[in-house]
Design a protein around this motif. Structure first.
Motif, PDB file in Angstrom:
ATOM      1  N   GLU A 183       1.153   4.227  -2.843  1.00 16.33           N
ATOM      2  CA  GLU A 183       0.866   5.639  -2.546  1.00 16.33           C
ATOM      3  C   GLU A 183       2.062   6.484  -2.984  1.00 16.33           C
ATOM      4  N   SER A 223       2.292   7.348  -6.625  1.00 17.06           N
ATOM      5  CA  SER A 223       1.091   7.786  -7.347  1.00 17.06           C
ATOM      6  C   SER A 223       1.352   9.103  -8.068  1.00 17.06           C
ATOM      7  N   GLU A 258       0.855  -1.202   0.000  1.00 17.48           N
ATOM      8  CA  GLU A 258       0.000   0.000   0.000  1.00 17.48           C
ATOM      9  C   GLU A 258       0.883   1.242   0.000  1.00 17.48           C
TER      10      GLU A 258
END
Lengths: 479, 176, 1031
Positions: free
Chosen positions: C746, C749, C742
């Motif tokens: 992130e 991104s 995760e």
């Protein structure tokens, strides 16, 4: 004469009470007269090694890159190491001629001609590697953006290798122009000294029919100055761009922003070392002690001390950044350099480039021919190892441990490298024999400024002036 | 260069003397055709009143050309003619093209200037030079005065006189 | 009208209306009427239509009035053939790959009449479409130039007539005087060969048939004779077992019917979110095999301790046996307890197997399984194997008789006892002495070279046969190409010598017809007949088993040696197959050699570098009972402390160009104790000779843990490359071992280029792949399959030593934990087809860039070989053609393998025209000096898209399968379209908590997802160990 005045405390750069006539005779002499056996011997030896180069290249082209030790993980090895090494060496010449010209460093006149020649030859040697490291060298022309019928089909302008192509070719061309334009008047001089019509024709051809008219001299000086102005950013850009090959990649140990300055400093460093090696030999063989003086040698040693230390700082900075970044791939790459299978290469580099030049803090050693010569050799070796360390040691252990390998060269690779040195020496020896190895006109131009006898006169004149009251400098205390 | 010209030649053995002489001769109202020296003598061009060369200006324009050529070539190829999809990168990332554009600029400028230098000086490989005096590429300095029909003997004498006074080691006439 | 046809799809097989319609559309060509057609009858046209684009060589034959008992080469009578064969379209034939150990149902892909690729037959209930490396590579041995082109007499070319006459004469004269005839065979599972032998024996009454296996399971049969009353090898249903305990059993790699077992094993090894369950696998081993590598718990034991360990285990699970004694390794002792507990809590759902050829040990396993009540559930005695039916005792007695010179005639049915038995010398002598000596080997091998007559057997792809791996299951062979050479099937030879000259094809056909009750066509098309019945069968007689065990144990003296079989080369019969020679050993990662594996502890004491960076290893002199041999040393982590391991199957002398003199032959060291061949021994000594050896390793660094010998550094684990967790953790959290994803997502991104939106390949297809690390057992089948499919060259030992190998796909193997007993992880690694491919922006000539379907593609013709892309590939999957491996060099044949004046020449195995027939015409061969790499089998993608387009429908998921995917026996690899929301790939990418990308934090956006490896352990995975790399 005001234009000729400089501080009498400065050391003269031309000894032996030369006159213009004498300078001409001294420098033109080697190009005339009979072939010395010493020269012939060394030229033949170098030519033999150049032959080895041709043989090994032929072998490699006929059988393939597989005749090298390079492999799936270490795609570049000695080939690109040698390329970067030679290119680095090729930096001193232009640097001396260009940057020192801009800085009005008069001492450059003694050495710039030979240094520039060396640049040209070094770049010629360097150029061999990017060409012959290609798997399909017969298709090498693909790297030029030429309109074609396969089209549209063009090169990739974001590839640092393509930047290299442009940088190296530009650098070579400009250096060549700069060098030759400087040679033209001196060819005129040699022509007018020549006894036979054959020699006359030969050198007249080279001199483009130079006669030294005032207007020509004016344009000539202006051209030299601007070419120097162009070469200065160029010489910095070339090794910067070479360093982009590594800096823009993703290989741990290559992907660092410190690369450009570090490469440029290294280039100057190794370049000066090579210039010194050759100079000391030429000076000895061709009896040019009076033109290539200890003052020259000392100034160059100072530059080497500076750049060497810069390079050293770069090494340490890299280590720090690698450790401080906490990036496991990065930090491992550098730890592996120092303590991995190739530790010896790393420490050889460290010793030759960072530790040994520190002897030049001492004036005595700076002005000691023997020490200087040994150092220049050491530094050449050290700088070769620097490139080896950067290229091979970074590649051989990167991201996936499964692909880690150990690289060792084959006789073909070694032969090619030794061969280029032979090629280089052959060209240089031919240059010494047939070209004026020192810039005659430029030396004459500074005779009245840095000629020993004139300096002595000035000293006599200024002896009683206030400013020089407390100075202890006496005539001829420089040696 | 079939037709030859006649010159009055004054030879000097010191650059400082030469420059001084040039000034005086010109003040005396005589026109110096040309001076030949073994090396660039500083201040000589001013003394002879030569107008400054514009070769560096040429250099600038050549450089500008190089810049334009490189920029438009890359722009055309990568953006319009042959945009490819590589490495997830944009078709025209200008920064990546700076090196090549720079190199082009330097290359064009250098070649252009050098070529124009040899063009202006009328120098080319194998040119048959008009040598006034072979020693001028060695250790002597020459001042030449073209002797066309308008120049009479009186003129010659007075100039020779003046040159000798200014320190010429020898004065003679020569046809080349 | 011939009653034969071949099929390529089930539709065709079952003649569905849709299929008929399409077929009609495809080929409504006009057939030229010629008188011959009359024989074919009026239905010929319909029949041809019905056949669609498959080749009906037989129909053709019937039309051309040619006797139909031979397959017709493509080149035959093109005037006819053309209308049948669509150039450029592959035809698939169902047949069977069989060696004494494996029987695999396969489809053979032929192009323009040439077999070029082996695929698993997914319809087979037996092997379920799995293949192994040997099957994948076997297509190359069809084109082996070393094969004999004619029968030979005293090693001189001859012809069948002459040979048959002489042999039958001699046989008759020998039989007349009652001279004994020896028929030396391997395992005979072929109904045809069996019949032929019967005929032969009937004709020559004095014949003794001796069948042996170079690597024998005779003890198992012998033990089952005692325990079960019949000398069988039962089927083991690993899928039904929740606890699997192996003792030196390599049932995944080289064990009997390994593909079948692998399929069953893996069925219960993949936990999912819905059903987080997998079997637990314990393995007691002397050395490291892929079976041990897949185990959750491994316990190193010396070979001599295996029996003791089993006694202890039997006692621990409640068997009544005396002689319990502690083992030397404390791991193993603790292990016995743990295993016993697991077993007891899984009665009837567990299995204990041993691969050791020792009656006592087999009896003990039978007893344990009996006690646990595994018979009937996991062990199915009603489905027993006809494989591995060699008889050690008869071999031993044959040797004795031969010594005595009782045999007048010896006939070797393809067997090679001079090489692969310990009776080498005896056989040599006997052959020389015998009046008649015949071999049916396909090449003049170690045995055949001494024989008077060599009657070369045909390759299995040229043969007819019926294999019965298990009672009630028939697996058929049909020719996929007519004989390349003047060879003849062994069975046919036997029949000829016994006076039956009826052609074998007819014989097989009638046999098949009788087996299948006349349902001949579909049977041959399917390639098999009958089903694998899930029977139960009887249970073992525990008391008898235990009674049979001799419990006294002789302590081993000196070092022990175990002789093991390699996944690739097997017993050595594949030695001349360069694909297999170059396939790295899954565990040791060595190619082109055998060596002596030494335990890590021993290496440490001797100061031997366990990870020799420069691939130079010491040569050791191993002395076993007086005889000694010099072998390179390989440090094998996880090997038992007092044990050496040496692979058999090497050191061939008459195998052919690729196989000769590779490694050393250790068969002579194998001893047989009271008739049973034993593959381990003791009383060995090892000493370093001081010489060094260049070992063709292709992985020299074995862990993801960094070298902690570097100062100023804490240990670091390259966690983003290989992720794993335990079943316990996974049950708690499906993201176990994958938690950092995760954060990484992130972090990346955002893009450096503001306002620039990179291509995300959301249009059309976006190809992707999923590799399940839990399923991968490292068998290497995919590696070979990839090489065959993509014409990846074999480079030879020297080039591999120089790390210049060319495999597009490799299986990385990492160790972690305690070096004396590490965990092993396999990671298949191929081009990741990154969206942000670092290789692409550095190519100066744009030779590699991205396709609109997200493929990282290579333009070979544009490549000038700067190798910059290879340097800049973080996965190091790009391969460079260092030399002219394919003999396609524009510079002429510098490297045609015939020259020897340069030691750097490529060992080109592809320069003979015959060998080059194996090349896949859909994939270009690469010239010297260009980069190549995994293309996601782009040729298959194109084929699939074309077929879909022809039928005017979207491409279905699973329609395009990469070569590695089809070859994988465990379905570890899945290929598909990421943009197709229904595809298995995109489903996994979206839903699976185990999914991650290698080096994801570097933001290459690769298209190959990996599934976190889950081990069924109670505790956390051990800390990654590091062994200082070679300096």
């Amino acid at each position: 004469m005001a234009s000729h005045f400089e501080s009498p405390l400065r050391e003269p750069l031309i000894f032996g009470n030369k006159t213009y006539k004498q300078i001409t005779i001294d420098i033109v002499k080697p190009t005339t007269g009979k072939v010395q056996p010493k020269w012939l011997f060394w030229t033949l030896v170098s030519a033999a090694f150049a032959g080895l180069f041709v043989f090994c290249i032929t072998w490699e082209v006929c059988f393939g890159i597989g005749t090298w030790g390079a492999n799936k993980t270490v795609g570049w090895a000695w080939d690109i190491t040698n390329f970067v090494w030679w290119i680095g060496i090729g930096h001193a010449g232009t640097l001396i001629s260009a940057i020192l010209l801009l800085f009005r460093q008069k001492w450059r006149t003694g050495v710039n001609r030979a240094a520039e020649a060396m640049t040209i030859f070094a770049v010629i040697c360097a150029g061999q590697f990017p060409i012959f490291h290609m798997g399909r060298v017969w298709d090498a022309f693909f790297i030029f953006p030429y309109p074609n019928t396969r089209g549209p089909l063009w090169v990739n302008f974001t590839s640092p290798l393509l930047w290299d192509v442009f940088a190296i070719s530009t650098y070579f061309t400009v250096s060549l122009l700069f060098w030759y334009t400087g040679l033209v008047p001196d060819f005129g001089t040699v022509r007018d000294q020549s006894k036979t019509s054959g020699r006359w024709k030969f050198y007249n051809f080279l001199s483009f029919g130079w006669v030294g008219s005032a207007k020509h001299w004016e344009r000539w000086e202006s051209l030299s100055l601007i070419l120097a102005g162009l070469s200065t950013p160029l010489v910095l850009s070339v090794h910067t761009i070479v360093s982009f090959d590594f800096a823009t990649s993703i290989v741990p140990g290559w992907h660092t922003t410190i690369m450009p300055p570090y490469f440029v400093a290294g280039a100057i460093f190794s370049g000066f070392a090579m210039v010194l090696t050759l100079m000391l030999v030429a000076r000895h063989v061709m009896n040019l002690q009076e033109y290539i003086t200890l003052a020259h040698i000392e100034s160059m040693n100072k530059v080497m001390l500076l750049t060497g230390t810069m390079v050293g700082i770069a090494y340490l900075t890299e280590l720090f950044t690698a450790w401080y970044s906490g990036n496991i791939y990065e930090s491992y790459a550098f730890a592996n350099r120092a303590f991995g299978p190739y530790w010896w290469a790393y420490w050889a580099m460290m010793f030759c480039n960072l530790v040994s030049p520190q002897v030049f803090w001492f004036r005595k050693l700076r002005r000691n021919i023997a020490v200087t010569f040994v150092m220049s050799i050491l530094i050449n070796i050290g700088m070769w190892f620097e490139r080896f360390v950067i290229i091979v040691i970074s590649l051989h252990r990167d991201y996936l441990p499964s692909s880690w390998v150990y690289y060792s060269p084959t006789w073909v690779e070694i032969g090619i490298f030794v061969g280029t040195i032979g090629l280089f020496m052959t060209l240089f020896l031919l240059f010494c024999r047939f070209f004026p190895a020192i810039a005659i006109a430029e030396v004459k131009a500074i005779l009245k400024v840095s000629g020993n006898q004139y300096r002595q006169k000035q000293l006599e004149e200024v002896k009683n002036q206030e400013v020089y009251k407390n100075t202890s400098v006496e005539a001829g205390t420089w040696d | 260069m079939s037709d030859t010209k006649k010159y009055l030649v004054g030879m000097f053995d010191d650059d400082d003397v030469l420059v001084h002489a040039v000034k005086d001769v010109r003040n005396a109202g005589y026109e110096i055709t040309d001076a030949f020296t073994p090396f660039p003598v500083h201040g000589l061009e001013h003394a002879m009143g030569l107008e400054p060369t514009r070769i560096h200006t040429a250099g600038f324009f050549f450089g500008a050309t190089g810049f334009t050529v490189a920029f438009s070539m890359i722009m055309f190829i990568n953006k319009f003619n042959y945009p490819t999809d590589f490495g997830g990168k944009p078709d025209f990332g200008f920064l990546a093209y700076v090196p090549i554009i720079f190199e082009h600029t330097v290359l064009f400028s250098a070649i252009g200037m050098t070529v124009s230098f040899y063009y202006l000086c009328k120098l080319w490989p194998g040119k048959k030079p008009k040598i006034i005096d072979e020693r001028t590429t060695d250790h002597l300095f020459a001042l030449t005065f073209e002797l066309d029909s308008s120049k009479d003997a009186k003129y010659i004498d007075s100039v020779s006189e003046l040159l000798k006074k200014e320190g010429a080691i020898e004065v003679y006439q020569k046809e080349v | 009208m011939s009653n034969k046809k071949y099929w390529t799809s089930l539709d065709e097989l079952n003649q569905t209306p849709l299929y008929k319609e399409q077929a009609a559309k495809e080929f409504n060509f006009k057939i030229d009427e010629n008188p011959a057609d009359e024989n074919a009858g009026t239905n010929r046209r319909d029949f041809l239509k019905a056949m669609g684009f498959s080749v009906s060589v037989a129909a053709l034959a019937s039309a051309c009035k040619i006797s139909t008992h031979k397959a017709i080469p493509f080149t035959f009578d093109t005037r006819k053939a053309v209308s049948e064969v669509v150039p450029g379209v592959a035809d698939y034939f169902a047949t069977t790959f069989y060696d004494g150990n494996d029987c695999i149902n396969i489809l053979v892909k032929t192009r323009e009449g040439r077999p070029i690729k082996i695929e698993g037959n997914t319809d087979s209930p037996f092997t379920l479409g799995g293949t192994n490396a040997r099957a994948q590579a076997s297509v190359l041995s069809l084109y082996d130039v070393t094969r004999l082109a004619t029968p030979t007499i005293k090693n001189k070319k001859s012809d069948w007539k002459a040979v048959d006459v002489e042999i039958t004469d001699k046989l008759n004269s020998i039989a007349k005087i009652g001279g004994k005839i020896a028929l030396v065979t391997g395992t005979v599972s072929s109904a045809i060969t069996k019949k032929a032998i019967e005929k032969f024996v009937a004709k020559y009454a004095t014949t003794t048939v001796v069948s042996y296996d170079a690597i024998s399971s005779y003890a198992t049969r012998k033990a089952n004779q005692i325990s079960l009353g019949s000398s069988i090898i039962p089927t083991i249903n690993y899928d039904k077992a929740d606890v699997i305990v192996g003792f030196n059993s390599d049932f995944l790699g080289t064990g009997i019917s390994s593909i079948e077992n692998t399929k069953k094993y893996i069925a219960n090894r993949i936990p999912t979110k819905e059903n987080p369950k997998m079997s637990r696998h314990h393995q007691f081993q002397s050395t490291m095999t892929i079976t041990g590598a897949s185990a959750d718990y491994r316990y190193p034991i010396n070979p001599s301790e295996e029996k003791q360990a089993l006694i202890n285990l039997l006692a621990a699970v409640g068997g009544s046996i005396s002689g319990k004694k502690a083992l030397s390794g404390k791991d193993a002792n603790a292990g016995i307890e743990k295993v016993a507990n697991d077993l007891k809590s899984n009665k009837g759902k567990s299995i204990v197997v041993s691969g050791t050829n020792d009656i006592d040990i087999q009896l003990l396993t039978n007893a344990i399984n009996g006690v646990l009540g595994n018979y009937g559930s996991v062990i199915d005695t009603s489905n027993s194997y006809n494989l591995k039916s060699g008889n050690d005792e008869s071999l031993a007695s044959l040797a004795n008789d031969l010594n005595a010179g009782t045999y007048k005639a010896i006939i070797f049915l393809g067997t090679n006892p001079v090489y692969n038995t310990q009776y080498s010398e005896i056989f040599k002598e006997a052959i020389k002495k015998a009046d008649l000596s015949v071999s049916t080997a396909d090449r003049p091998d170690e045995t055949a070279q001494f024989c008077q007559y060599v009657c070369p057997d045909s390759h299995y792809l040229e043969s007819w046969d019926i294999i019965t791996p298990k009672a009630g299951f028939y697996s058929f062979l049909q020719p996929t190409i007519s004989n390349l050479f003047d060879t003849r099937q062994t069975a046919e030879s036997l029949m000829v010598w016994s006076g039956d000259t009826s052609p074998i094809a007819q014989f097989v056909q009638s046999e098949v017809a009788s087996i299948t009750g006349g349902n001949y066509q579909s049977a041959i098309q399917a390639g098999f007949f009958g089903n694998i019945l899930a029977g139960s069968g009887s249970s073992a007689n525990i008391a008898a088993s235990i009674a049979g065990v001799k419990t006294e144990i002789v302590a081993a003296k000196g070092m022990e040696v175990i002789f093991y079989e390699k996944v690739a080369l097997g017993d050595g019969s594949y030695a001349n197959n360069p694909f297999l020679q170059e396939m790295p050993d899954p565990v040791a990662k060595v190619t082109w050699d055998n060596y002596v594996c030494i335990p890590y502890s021993y290496a440490k004491s001797k100061g031997i570098d366990a990870q020799p960076a420069d691939k130079n290893v010491p040569i050791a002199k191993v002395t076993i009972n007086g005889k000694s041999i010099e072998l390179p040393v390989l440090v094998q982590f996880g090997q038992a402390a007092n044990t050496l391991a040496i692979a058999i199957g090497y050191g061939r002398e008459k195998a052919g160009r690729a196989g000769d003199m590779v490694g050393k032959n250790v068969y002579p060291f194998i001893k047989s104790t009271n008739g049973i061949t034993s593959y381990s021994t003791d009383g060995a000594t090892i000493e370093l000779t001081g010489k060094m050896y260049e070992l063709a390793l292709n992985q020299t660094y074995h862990t993801l843990m960094e070298d902690n010998s570097l100062p100023l550094r804490e240990k670091k684990y390259r966690g983003s490359i290989l992720k794993e967790t335990t079943l316990a953790e996974y049950k708690k959290n499906e993201h176990a071992g994958n938690e950092d994803r995760e954060k990484i997502k992130e972090e990346f991104s955002h893009s450096l280029y503001d306002g620039y939106k990179p291509n995300d390949y959301k249009q059309g297809h976006h190809w992707g792949m999923v590799v399940d690390l839990n399923a991968c057992i490292g068998c290497g089948s995919c590696v070979v399959s990839c090489s065959v499919e993509n014409n990846v060259p074999v480079v030879g030992k020297r080039q591999v030593y120089r790390s210049q190998e060319m495999h597009w796909m490799r299986i990385d193997r990492y160790y972690n934990g305690n070096p004396d007993n590490p965990d092993v992880s396999f990671q298949p690694m191929m081009c990741q087809h990154c969206n942000n491919a670092p290789c692409e922006n550095v190519c100066p000539v744009n030779a590699t860039n991205h396709s609109s379907e997200g493929l990282n593609q290579m333009a070979y013709n544009r490549c000038i070989g700067t190798r910059y892309c290879a340097n800049n590939c973080p996965y190091k999957v790009r391969r460079f053609n260092w030399l002219d491996y394919q003999a396609v060099d524009s510079f002429g044949k510098f490297n045609d393998g015939k020259r020897s004046f340069t030691d750097t020449e490529a060992q080109s195995y592809m320069f003979e025209d015959l060998t080059r027939m194996v090349l896949n015409p859909d994939v270009v061969t690469r010239s010297r000096g260009v980069i190549e790499k995994c293309s996601f089998c782009v040729q298959r993608i194109q084929e699939g898209k074309l077929n879909a387009k022809k039928e005017g429908r979207p491409l279905k998921d699973g329609e395009v399968k990469s070569a590695c995917q089809t070859a994988c026996p465990t379905n570890a690899i899945t290929f598909g379209d990421q943009n197709n929301k229904e595809s298995a790939v995109s489903k996994t990418f979206e839903n699976s908590g185990r999914n991650y990308y290698v080096l994801e934090e570097q933001h290459f956006l690769s298209a190959v997802g990996y599934q976190v490896k889950v081990r069924n352990k109670d505790e956390e995975p051990a800390e990654f160990f590091i062994d200082k790399p070679g300096v």
